[in-house]
Structures are given as C-alpha cells and as structure tokens.
Design a protein around this motif. Structure first.
Motif, PDB file in Angstrom:
ATOM      1  N   LYS A 104      19.180 -18.492   0.531  1.00  0.00           N
ATOM      2  CA  LYS A 104      19.555 -19.841   0.133  1.00  0.00           C
ATOM      3  C   LYS A 104      18.967 -20.881   1.089  1.00  0.00           C
ATOM      4  N   THR A 105      18.192 -21.785   0.529  1.00  0.00           N
ATOM      5  CA  THR A 105      17.685 -22.958   1.241  1.00  0.00           C
ATOM      6  C   THR A 105      17.808 -24.125   0.265  1.00  0.00           C
ATOM      7  N   GLN A 106      17.459 -25.313   0.700  1.00  0.00           N
ATOM      8  CA  GLN A 106      17.622 -26.473  -0.162  1.00  0.00           C
ATOM      9  C   GLN A 106      16.578 -26.549  -1.267  1.00  0.00           C
ATOM     10  N   ASP A 107      15.305 -26.425  -0.956  1.00  0.00           N
ATOM     11  CA  ASP A 107      14.267 -26.650  -1.963  1.00  0.00           C
ATOM     12  C   ASP A 107      13.510 -25.400  -2.375  1.00  0.00           C
ATOM     13  N   ILE A 108      13.183 -24.549  -1.420  1.00  0.00           N
ATOM     14  CA  ILE A 108      12.410 -23.349  -1.724  1.00  0.00           C
ATOM     15  C   ILE A 108      13.278 -22.136  -1.470  1.00  0.00           C
ATOM     16  N   LYS A 109      12.911 -21.024  -2.066  1.00  0.00           N
ATOM     17  CA  LYS A 109      13.711 -19.809  -1.944  1.00  0.00           C
ATOM     18  C   LYS A 109      12.852 -18.665  -1.395  1.00  0.00           C
ATOM     19  N   PRO A 110      12.928 -18.387  -0.092  1.00  0.00           N
ATOM     20  CA  PRO A 110      12.243 -17.202   0.441  1.00  0.00           C
ATOM     21  C   PRO A 110      12.897 -15.948  -0.153  1.00  0.00           C
ATOM     22  N   PHE A 111      12.103 -14.893  -0.352  1.00  0.00           N
ATOM     23  CA  PHE A 111      12.656 -13.670  -0.903  1.00  0.00           C
ATOM     24  C   PHE A 111      11.973 -12.450  -0.307  1.00  0.00           C
ATOM     25  N   ILE A 112      12.684 -11.319  -0.373  1.00  0.00           N
ATOM     26  CA  ILE A 112      12.148 -10.020   0.011  1.00  0.00           C
ATOM     27  C   ILE A 112      12.513  -9.057  -1.110  1.00  0.00           C
ATOM     28  N   GLY A 113      11.742  -7.976  -1.230  1.00  0.00           N
ATOM     29  CA  GLY A 113      12.050  -7.037  -2.289  1.00  0.00           C
ATOM     30  C   GLY A 113      11.413  -5.684  -2.095  1.00  0.00           C
ATOM     31  N   ILE A 114      11.792  -4.787  -2.986  1.00  0.00           N
ATOM     32  CA  ILE A 114      11.261  -3.431  -3.007  1.00  0.00           C
ATOM     33  C   ILE A 114      10.966  -3.062  -4.456  1.00  0.00           C
ATOM     34  N   SER A 115       9.919  -2.251  -4.649  1.00  0.00           N
ATOM     35  CA  SER A 115       9.571  -1.810  -5.999  1.00  0.00           C
ATOM     36  C   SER A 115       9.176  -0.340  -5.981  1.00  0.00           C
ATOM     37  N   PHE A 116       9.330   0.296  -7.122  1.00  0.00           N
ATOM     38  CA  PHE A 116       8.904   1.676  -7.317  1.00  0.00           C
ATOM     39  C   PHE A 116       8.117   1.719  -8.616  1.00  0.00           C
ATOM     40  N   SER A 117       6.994   2.426  -8.643  1.00  0.00           N
ATOM     41  CA  SER A 117       6.190   2.517  -9.858  1.00  0.00           C
ATOM     42  C   SER A 117       5.704   3.940 -10.084  1.00  0.00           C
ATOM     43  N   TYR A 118       5.702   4.326 -11.340  1.00  0.00           N
ATOM     44  CA  TYR A 118       5.017   5.539 -11.771  1.00  0.00           C
ATOM     45  C   TYR A 118       3.641   5.079 -12.221  1.00  0.00           C
ATOM     46  N   VAL A 119       2.587   5.657 -11.659  1.00  0.00           N
ATOM     47  CA  VAL A 119       1.228   5.150 -11.847  1.00  0.00           C
ATOM     48  C   VAL A 119       0.323   6.243 -12.407  1.00  0.00           C
ATOM     49  N   THR A 120      -0.533   5.855 -13.362  1.00  0.00           N
ATOM     50  CA  THR A 120      -1.610   6.736 -13.821  1.00  0.00           C
ATOM     51  C   THR A 120      -2.928   6.084 -13.439  1.00  0.00           C
ATOM     52  N   ALA A 121      -3.848   6.881 -12.936  1.00  0.00           N
ATOM     53  CA  ALA A 121      -5.141   6.364 -12.480  1.00  0.00           C
ATOM     54  C   ALA A 121      -6.271   7.129 -13.151  1.00  0.00           C
ATOM     55  N   LYS A 122      -7.280   6.396 -13.591  1.00  0.00           N
ATOM     56  CA  LYS A 122      -8.460   6.993 -14.202  1.00  0.00           C
ATOM     57  C   LYS A 122      -9.660   6.622 -13.346  1.00  0.00           C
ATOM     58  N   LEU A 123     -10.326   7.619 -12.807  1.00  0.00           N
ATOM     59  CA  LEU A 123     -11.481   7.427 -11.940  1.00  0.00           C
ATOM     60  C   LEU A 123     -12.734   7.800 -12.719  1.00  0.00           C
ATOM     61  N   THR A 124     -13.687   6.874 -12.788  1.00  0.00           N
ATOM     62  CA  THR A 124     -14.943   7.142 -13.502  1.00  0.00           C
ATOM     63  C   THR A 124     -16.126   6.902 -12.576  1.00  0.00           C
ATOM     64  N   TYR A 125     -17.147   7.713 -12.774  1.00  0.00           N
ATOM     65  CA  TYR A 125     -18.408   7.560 -12.051  1.00  0.00           C
ATOM     66  C   TYR A 125     -19.473   7.339 -13.108  1.00  0.00           C
ATOM     67  N   GLY A 126     -20.055   6.134 -13.130  1.00  0.00           N
ATOM     68  CA  GLY A 126     -20.961   5.771 -14.215  1.00  0.00           C
ATOM     69  C   GLY A 126     -20.173   5.698 -15.502  1.00  0.00           C
TER      70      GLY A 126
END
Length: 186
Positions: A104-126
C-alpha cells in the motif's frame, strides 16, 4: 531570431505535454480492490544463461487474474517465448498460476510475486525439429503498478525464472527478464 522563437515554443510545448501527461499518471487511484478482475499481459526481454552459452529471448505473457483481497492477486498466465541463436530456434509455450502481493502506497503499488509454469519447448535447427520437450519453470517477479486511470494500469517489472526437467539440475537454465506489463480492470 524566428528560429529561436520556434525552438522556445517547441520546447515549451514539450514541457506542457510532459507536465499534463505525468500529472494524469500521478492521480491517486484505488487499484487494486478486493473483487477486481483484470486482464493484461507482459512483454519481456530475457537474457538466458546455459552452462556453456547464452542467448536473447522475447517473451509475451497474457494473463487473467482475480484480487481475492485488496492487495493479493491470484491468476493464470500463458507464456509464449521465441529465441534464436545461429541457425537454432526455440519456441516455448507455457501455462500456470501466479500469486502477487501489492504494497500500500498513495499513488503507485509496488508488488512481488511467484509463478509456476508447465512449459513445452520445440527446438529446431534450420527446418528440422531437433527436440520437443516439456519442463517446469518457477519465477519470482517484482515491479510497480502505476494506474493510468480508473480501469487501466502499466507496470514495469523484473522477473527471475529457473527451469527444471529431466537431465537438468535445478537452476542450470535461468532467465532474468525485464519488461513492461499492462492491466485492464473489469
């Protein structure tokens, strides 16, 4: 002499524009409030460090969230990343929950957080796909929510993420992301 007057007039007009623009931003807003729902997204730039190399990444993360209490946000985010290093491209998509606490501040709101993600990655060469893999990501982020009006806010932020999957030790692949987000409150 006429050029000097035009330059002074132009400078004065820039001053007025920035004065009114920042006055508009600095208006105190009561965001976020309990029960608020927001949609938004973040556009981030990341520098990723691997054990023997590094690369640059662009990340876009649309999100939907709910404020369970006035300064506590619970949401879900979709993450879309693209990176290119030499002839190797990586496209990553992920989804997962996040939790953010606002101070809580007067004009701006500083924040902190945490996230979790399930990720799929595709790696291509050419044009050939080298691998399709899935992994998990945990991220810690912080920033400042700056209300623009009663329904819209902008937020510069920093996020630190690390990935873990089969064959990787926790923290072998890390990212430091810098960017800006936009939130619309419904």
């Amino acid at each position: 002499f006429n050029i000097k007057i035009n330059f002074i007039g132009y400078t004065f007009m820039k001053f007025l524009f920035f004065f009114f623009f920042f006055s508009f931003i600095a208006i105190a807003q009561d965001l976020p409030q309990k029960g608020d729902v927001s949609i938004g997204g973040n556009f981030l730039f990341a520098k990723t460090s691997y054990p023997n190399s590094s690369t640059s990444i662009l990340n876009f993360s649309p999100e939907l969230s709910y404020f369970a209490v006035t300064n506590l946000e619970i949401g879900v985010a979709l993450s879309i990343q693209y990176s290119e290093f030499s002839n190797t491209n990586t496209t990553t998509m992920g989804i997962g929950p996040f939790l953010a606490a606002y101070f809580k501040t007067q004009d701006i709101k500083p924040f902190i957080g945490i996230s979790f993600s399930y990720v799929t990655a595709k790696l291509t060469y050419g044009s050939e796909t080298i691998s399709d893999a899935s992994e998990n990501s945990i991220g810690f982020f912080c920033g400042i929510l700056v209300p623009l009006n009663q329904k819209l806010a902008i937020s510069p932020l920093v996020k630190y993420s690390f990935y873990f999957a089969e064959g990787f030790q926790l923290g072998d692949v890390t990212q430091i992301l810098f960017g800006v987000g936009l939130k619309a409150f419904l």
